[in-house]
Design an enzyme around this catalytic site. Structure first.
Site, PDB file in Angstrom:
ATOM      1  N   HIS A   1      78.826  77.880   1.077  1.00 47.89           N
ATOM      2  CA  HIS A   1      77.364  77.982   1.181  1.00 47.89           C
ATOM      3  C   HIS A   1      76.733  76.882   2.044  1.00 47.89           C
ATOM      4  O   HIS A   1      75.518  76.715   2.032  1.00 47.89           O
ATOM      5  CB  HIS A   1      76.681  77.980  -0.200  1.00 47.89           C
ATOM      6  CG  HIS A   1      77.163  79.082  -1.100  1.00 47.89           C
ATOM      7  ND1 HIS A   1      77.147  80.401  -0.744  1.00 47.89           N
ATOM      8  CD2 HIS A   1      77.695  79.044  -2.339  1.00 47.89           C
ATOM      9  CE1 HIS A   1      77.637  81.127  -1.729  1.00 47.89           C
ATOM     10  NE2 HIS A   1      77.984  80.338  -2.703  1.00 47.89           N
TER      11      HIS A   1
ATOM     12  N   LYS B   1      71.283  82.039 -10.287  1.00 51.90           N
ATOM     13  CA  LYS B   1      70.859  80.907  -9.444  1.00 51.90           C
ATOM     14  C   LYS B   1      69.889  79.992 -10.194  1.00 51.90           C
ATOM     15  O   LYS B   1      69.070  80.461 -10.997  1.00 51.90           O
ATOM     16  CB  LYS B   1      70.175  81.432  -8.168  1.00 51.90           C
ATOM     17  CG  LYS B   1      71.114  82.299  -7.323  1.00 51.90           C
ATOM     18  CD  LYS B   1      70.387  83.008  -6.195  1.00 51.90           C
ATOM     19  CE  LYS B   1      70.274  82.135  -4.956  1.00 51.90           C
ATOM     20  NZ  LYS B   1      69.831  82.948  -3.790  1.00 51.90           N
TER      21      LYS B   1
ATOM     22  N   GLY C   1      71.115  73.033  -1.441  1.00 51.94           N
ATOM     23  CA  GLY C   1      72.354  72.551  -0.840  1.00 51.94           C
ATOM     24  C   GLY C   1      73.572  73.375  -1.236  1.00 51.94           C
ATOM     25  O   GLY C   1      74.688  72.869  -1.285  1.00 51.94           O
ATOM     26  N   GLY C   2      73.349  74.650  -1.539  1.00 53.05           N
ATOM     27  CA  GLY C   2      74.466  75.534  -1.878  1.00 53.05           C
ATOM     28  C   GLY C   2      74.999  75.324  -3.293  1.00 53.05           C
ATOM     29  O   GLY C   2      76.012  75.901  -3.675  1.00 53.05           O
TER      30      GLY C   2
ATOM     31  N   VAL D   1      68.249  71.072   9.512  1.00 52.95           N
ATOM     32  CA  VAL D   1      69.327  70.483  10.324  1.00 52.95           C
ATOM     33  C   VAL D   1      69.464  71.261  11.636  1.00 52.95           C
ATOM     34  O   VAL D   1      69.644  70.685  12.708  1.00 52.95           O
ATOM     35  CB  VAL D   1      70.666  70.519   9.547  1.00 52.95           C
ATOM     36  CG1 VAL D   1      71.797  69.964  10.399  1.00 52.95           C
ATOM     37  CG2 VAL D   1      70.553  69.752   8.236  1.00 52.95           C
TER      38      VAL D   1
ATOM     39  N   ARG E   1      60.517  71.742   5.094  1.00 50.91           N
ATOM     40  CA  ARG E   1      60.839  70.531   5.867  1.00 50.91           C
ATOM     41  C   ARG E   1      61.488  70.944   7.177  1.00 50.91           C
ATOM     42  O   ARG E   1      61.715  72.123   7.400  1.00 50.91           O
ATOM     43  CB  ARG E   1      61.841  69.701   5.064  1.00 50.91           C
ATOM     44  CG  ARG E   1      63.030  70.590   4.668  1.00 50.91           C
ATOM     45  CD  ARG E   1      64.234  69.844   4.183  1.00 50.91           C
ATOM     46  NE  ARG E   1      65.191  70.718   3.536  1.00 50.91           N
ATOM     47  CZ  ARG E   1      66.111  71.435   4.147  1.00 50.91           C
ATOM     48  NH1 ARG E   1      66.194  71.428   5.463  1.00 50.91           N
ATOM     49  NH2 ARG E   1      66.947  72.205   3.476  1.00 50.91           N
TER      50      ARG E   1
ATOM     51  N   GLU F   1      64.862  82.013   0.017  1.00 50.05           N
ATOM     52  CA  GLU F   1      64.129  80.785  -0.319  1.00 50.05           C
ATOM     53  C   GLU F   1      63.409  80.244   0.899  1.00 50.05           C
ATOM     54  O   GLU F   1      63.665  80.657   2.025  1.00 50.05           O
ATOM     55  CB  GLU F   1      65.090  79.714  -0.864  1.00 50.05           C
ATOM     56  CG  GLU F   1      66.072  79.208   0.150  1.00 50.05           C
ATOM     57  CD  GLU F   1      66.588  77.802  -0.176  1.00 50.05           C
ATOM     58  OE1 GLU F   1      66.003  77.108  -1.015  1.00 50.05           O
ATOM     59  OE2 GLU F   1      67.576  77.402   0.454  1.00 50.05           O
TER      60      GLU F   1
HETATM   61  P1  ADP Z   1      70.456  76.779  -1.316  1.00 54.19           P
HETATM   62  O1  ADP Z   1      69.029  76.419  -1.580  1.00 54.19           O
HETATM   63  O2  ADP Z   1      71.389  76.068  -2.214  1.00 54.19           O
HETATM   64  O3  ADP Z   1      70.817  76.699   0.133  1.00 54.19           O
HETATM   65  P2  ADP Z   1      70.126  79.691  -1.079  1.00 54.19           P
HETATM   66  O4  ADP Z   1      69.387  80.497  -2.076  1.00 54.19           O
HETATM   67  O5  ADP Z   1      69.450  79.414   0.220  1.00 54.19           O
HETATM   68  O6  ADP Z   1      70.597  78.317  -1.769  1.00 54.19           O
HETATM   69  O7  ADP Z   1      71.523  80.377  -0.782  1.00 54.19           O
HETATM   70  C1  ADP Z   1      72.506  79.723   0.018  1.00 54.19           C
HETATM   71  C2  ADP Z   1      73.551  80.719   0.451  1.00 54.19           C
HETATM   72  O8  ADP Z   1      74.171  81.350  -0.686  1.00 54.19           O
HETATM   73  C3  ADP Z   1      73.037  81.869   1.296  1.00 54.19           C
HETATM   74  O9  ADP Z   1      72.906  81.535   2.659  1.00 54.19           O
HETATM   75  C4  ADP Z   1      74.111  82.906   1.053  1.00 54.19           C
HETATM   76  O10 ADP Z   1      75.269  82.590   1.803  1.00 54.19           O
HETATM   77  C5  ADP Z   1      74.459  82.720  -0.405  1.00 54.19           C
HETATM   78  N1  ADP Z   1      73.623  83.603  -1.264  1.00 54.19           N
HETATM   79  C6  ADP Z   1      72.480  83.272  -1.903  1.00 54.19           C
HETATM   80  N2  ADP Z   1      71.945  84.333  -2.569  1.00 54.19           N
HETATM   81  C7  ADP Z   1      72.794  85.371  -2.363  1.00 54.19           C
HETATM   82  C8  ADP Z   1      72.799  86.761  -2.762  1.00 54.19           C
HETATM   83  N3  ADP Z   1      71.840  87.287  -3.526  1.00 54.19           N
HETATM   84  N4  ADP Z   1      73.846  87.533  -2.343  1.00 54.19           N
HETATM   85  C9  ADP Z   1      74.819  87.026  -1.563  1.00 54.19           C
HETATM   86  N5  ADP Z   1      74.856  85.739  -1.150  1.00 54.19           N
HETATM   87  C10 ADP Z   1      73.866  84.913  -1.532  1.00 54.19           C
END
Ligand code: ADP
Length: 451
Positions: free
Chosen positions: A236, A159, A165-166, A295, A292, A288
């Site tokens: 996502h 990551k 935003g996925g 939605v 803010r 995370e």
């Molecule tokens: P963003 O900031 O882009 O929204 P996130 O870290 O919040 O990224 O992750 C978005 C989505 O990605 C999560 O809701 C989940 O569906 C998937 N995800 C993120 N990390 C993991 C993980 N360690 N294992 C499985 N799915 C994950």
């Protein structure tokens, strides 16, 4: 004191913020790009300023233009909404330096939580459980990467520290792919987020996405106001959200909420925020924080008897939390209605030629759309949020189902048929679906159409 709020955003959230301001007796300034001059909130605002051409970089993301607009209109506060500059610490600082209030946390907190590596480190220090992994910047060397991933255990997810935003995430199942995937994701992160730093987590196989809403005031008080389940996601991106998360014990949520409150105090948080977790086998793991308004905030509002946007504005004016917070009851489910092809998920911009919004008992519609409104191709494709609420999940489901069936949108394609299929789908109706539910049930068709 705040008298006039400049709303540095567009679409449904611009109208949402405008209404909250008006109910609090505050004056509003709408800003708009050349592609958005027809919007209803532009006409409704006390003042409106065109800040640039359609492209977001030269309008909604133009920090200098926004601050100049605030100065020219006498605005003494800026509400950033979500997306655009809402989590940009540099913008928040510039607003403050211009002598204008930023409706949100202090720039230091935005900066810390905006860097997902620093955010995880801060949460670990505050005693918040996190997804296991490598919570430091990943090294370049293949041997070191392989050792880290092996220790965490495949599958892993790479990551971007600056991601959102996925985007900026990739799953790796095999040691042979780790070095290439890291190199590719790093290059993408450099280009998309201006930050090449990456970290790594265990990729959970069937987690749910559960998040905690928090509020913190200027007097050092913090509280949590309920949890939301946002497990129905397409690539996502959240599709349906609900409160409270079905089948999770109130006590477990309260314990998690209390940890989030402590974390807010540890990091000196201010305003509204959301702690996001993955939930698997009864364990919550932080992924995370969003600094803010989200939605999906309406499902919390409908079940907690609170206006979260008004809360942001009231906190900014120095009000204490105890006069703001409500109490949790009932159930709410939100559907995001997007102007998109329901089969492929591709945006379907254009002019809305006919529009029938739903209504009735237990139905809330947050939208800036009317017949004749243009949905420009430049921004996200959200055209309405429809929320069904009631005493039970079943009641909320029925109300949302009826509301979406009543809705008519012509001129653009929408995901309404897809939303109805999800609401009729047995696993969703039973609750407790995980983040892979959408791709498992509806993904095959999606892949076919994506060719
Ligand atoms: P963003 O900031 O882009 O929204 P996130 O870290 O919040 O990224 O992750 C978005 C989505 O990605 C999560 O809701 C989940 O569906 C998937 N995800 C993120 N990390 C993991 C993980 N360690 N294992 C499985 N799915 C994950």
């Amino acid at each position: 004191m705040v008298n006039t709020v400049l709303i540095a955003n567009r679409g449904e959230i611009a109208l949402r913020v405008l209404r909250a301001c008006r109910q609090l007796g505050l004056k509003t300034v709408a800003i708009y790009s050349e592609a958005d001059q027809d919007k209803n909130y532009v006409a409704l605002a006390d003042q409106a300023v065109c800040i640039g051409p359609a492209g977001a970089a030269r309008s909604y993301l133009d920090q200098r233009a926004l601050i100049a607009a605030a100065r020219a209109t006498g605005a003494d506060a800026i509400h950033p909404g979500y997306g655009f500059l809402s989590e940009n610490a540099e913008f928040a600082q510039r607003v403050i330096d211009a002598g204008i209030q930023f409706i949100g946390p202090r720039p230091e907190a935005i900066r810390t939580m905006g860097d997902k590596i620093r955010a995880k480190q801060a949460m670990l220090a505050a005693g918040v459980p996190c997804v296991p992994g490598w919570s430091q910047e990943l090294p370049e060397s293949t041997a070191e990467l392989q050792a880290i991933a092996r220790q965490v255990g495949y599958p892993v997810i790479v990551k971007a520290a600056g991601g959102g935003g996925g985007r900026g995430m990739r799953v790796v199942t095999d040691e042979a792919e780790i070095a290439d995937t890291v190199a590719l994701t790093r290059e993408e992160a450099r280009q998309a987020f201006g930050n090449p730093a990456l970290y790594l987590e265990k990729y959970l196989s069937r987690p749910r996405h559960i998040e905690i809403q928090v509020l913190a005031d200027t007097h050092g008080n913090a509280t949590w106001v309920g949890a939301r389940d946002c497990s129905v996601q397409r690539r996502h991106q959240k599709v349906l959200e609900e409160a409270p998360p079905p089948g999770v014990s109130a006590q477990a949520l309260a314990e998690l909420g209390a940890r989030c409150v402590k974390a807010c105090q540890d990091i000196g948080y201010l305003g509204a925020g959301t702690f996001e977790f993955l939930y698997e086998d009864g364990i919550f793991a932080f992924i995370e924080m969003n600094t803010r308004i989200q939605v999906e905030h309406p499902v919390t509002e409908m079940t907690w008897g609170i206006d979260l946007v008004a809360a942001q504005l009231r906190i900014a004016q120095g009000e204490r939390l105890e006069t703001i917070v409500g109490d949790g009851t009932g159930h709410a489910i939100e559907a995001r209605v997007n102007a998109e092809d329901p089969a492929t998920g591709r945006p379907s911009p254009g002019k809305i030629t006919a529009w029938r919004a739903p209504g009735g008992s237990g139905v809330r519609v947050d939208t800036h759309i009317e017949a004749g409104t243009m949905v420009p191709p430049y921004y996200d494709s959200l055209i309405a949020k429809v929320i069904g609420f009631g005493r039970t999940r079943q009641e909320a489901l029925v109300r949302l189902r009826c509301a979406l069936a009543e809705m008519r949108v012509e001129g653009v394609r929408t995901n309404l048929p897809l939303l109805l299929r999800i609401l009729d789908d047995e696993p969703f109706r039973e609750g407790e679906v995980d983040i892979h539910y959408f791709e498992t049930r509806f993904g095959a068709k999606e892949a076919q159409h994506a060719e």
